[in-house]
Design a protein around this motif. Structure first.
Motif, mmCIF file in Angstrom:
data_model
loop_
_atom_site.group_PDB
_atom_site.id
_atom_site.type_symbol
_atom_site.label_atom_id
_atom_site.label_comp_id
_atom_site.label_asym_id
_atom_site.label_seq_id
_atom_site.Cartn_x
_atom_site.Cartn_y
_atom_site.Cartn_z
ATOM 1 N N UNK A 25 3.983 5.521 -1.270
ATOM 2 C CA UNK A 25 4.243 4.093 -1.467
ATOM 3 C C UNK A 25 5.160 3.567 -0.374
ATOM 4 N N UNK A 26 6.194 4.317 -0.052
ATOM 5 C CA UNK A 26 7.113 3.943 1.025
ATOM 6 C C UNK A 26 6.342 3.743 2.332
ATOM 7 N N UNK A 27 5.473 4.676 2.655
ATOM 8 C CA UNK A 27 4.718 4.600 3.909
ATOM 9 C C UNK A 27 3.756 3.419 3.918
ATOM 10 N N UNK A 28 3.026 3.266 2.842
ATOM 11 C CA UNK A 28 1.966 2.257 2.807
ATOM 12 C C UNK A 28 2.517 0.843 2.649
ATOM 13 N N UNK A 29 3.405 0.647 1.689
ATOM 14 C CA UNK A 29 3.846 -0.710 1.361
ATOM 15 C C UNK A 29 5.125 -1.112 2.083
ATOM 16 N N UNK A 30 6.058 -0.199 2.225
ATOM 17 C CA UNK A 30 7.359 -0.570 2.784
ATOM 18 C C UNK A 30 7.363 -0.620 4.306
ATOM 19 N N UNK A 31 6.772 0.381 4.958
ATOM 20 C CA UNK A 31 6.855 0.420 6.417
ATOM 21 C C UNK A 31 5.509 0.321 7.118
ATOM 22 N N UNK A 32 4.413 0.432 6.383
ATOM 23 C CA UNK A 32 3.089 0.266 6.971
ATOM 24 C C UNK A 32 2.753 1.307 8.030
ATOM 25 N N UNK A 33 3.181 2.538 7.830
ATOM 26 C CA UNK A 33 2.898 3.621 8.771
ATOM 27 C C UNK A 33 2.136 4.727 8.065
ATOM 28 N N UNK A 34 1.502 5.577 8.859
ATOM 29 C CA UNK A 34 0.878 6.756 8.274
ATOM 30 C C UNK A 34 1.981 7.709 7.818
ATOM 31 N N UNK A 35 1.636 8.587 6.905
ATOM 32 C CA UNK A 35 2.611 9.585 6.459
ATOM 33 C C UNK A 35 3.018 10.495 7.615
ATOM 34 N N UNK A 36 2.083 10.805 8.496
ATOM 35 C CA UNK A 36 2.399 11.657 9.651
ATOM 36 C C UNK A 36 3.459 11.007 10.528
#
Length: 64
Positions: A25-36
Motif C-alpha cells: 500500500x505504501x508503494x502503490x498509494x503513498x509514493x507511486x513506486x514499484x516495490x523493487x
C-alpha cells in the motif's frame, strides 16, 4: 530510446503478511513506486545513514 539495464542480484525474503500488505500500500498509494525501487531506496538511505554515523564516530574518536 531504451533504458540502460541495471546489473542486479535477486533478493528473496519471507515477510510477515501484514507488513507486506502495508508495504504494498505504501508503494502503490503513498509514493507511486514499484516495490523493487522502494526497497532499493530504503536500503540505500539506511546504509547512507549508517555510514554517516560511523564516519562521525571515527572523527570523534580521532579528536580525543
Amino acid at each position: 530510446m531504451a533504458q540502460h539495464k541495471k546489473d542486479y542480484i535477486t533478493l528473496n525474503i519471507k515477510m510477515d503478511a501484514a507488513l507486506m500488505r502495508r508495504f504494498a500500500i505504501y508503494c502503490k498509494k503513498d509514493i507511486g513506486q514499484t516495490k523493487t525501487l522502494a526497497v532499493e531506496r530504503i536500503i540505500g538511505a539506511f546504509l547512507d545513514e549508517r555510514g554517516a554515523k560511523a564516519e562521525k564516530e571515527r572523527k570523534e574518536d580521532a579528536s580525543l
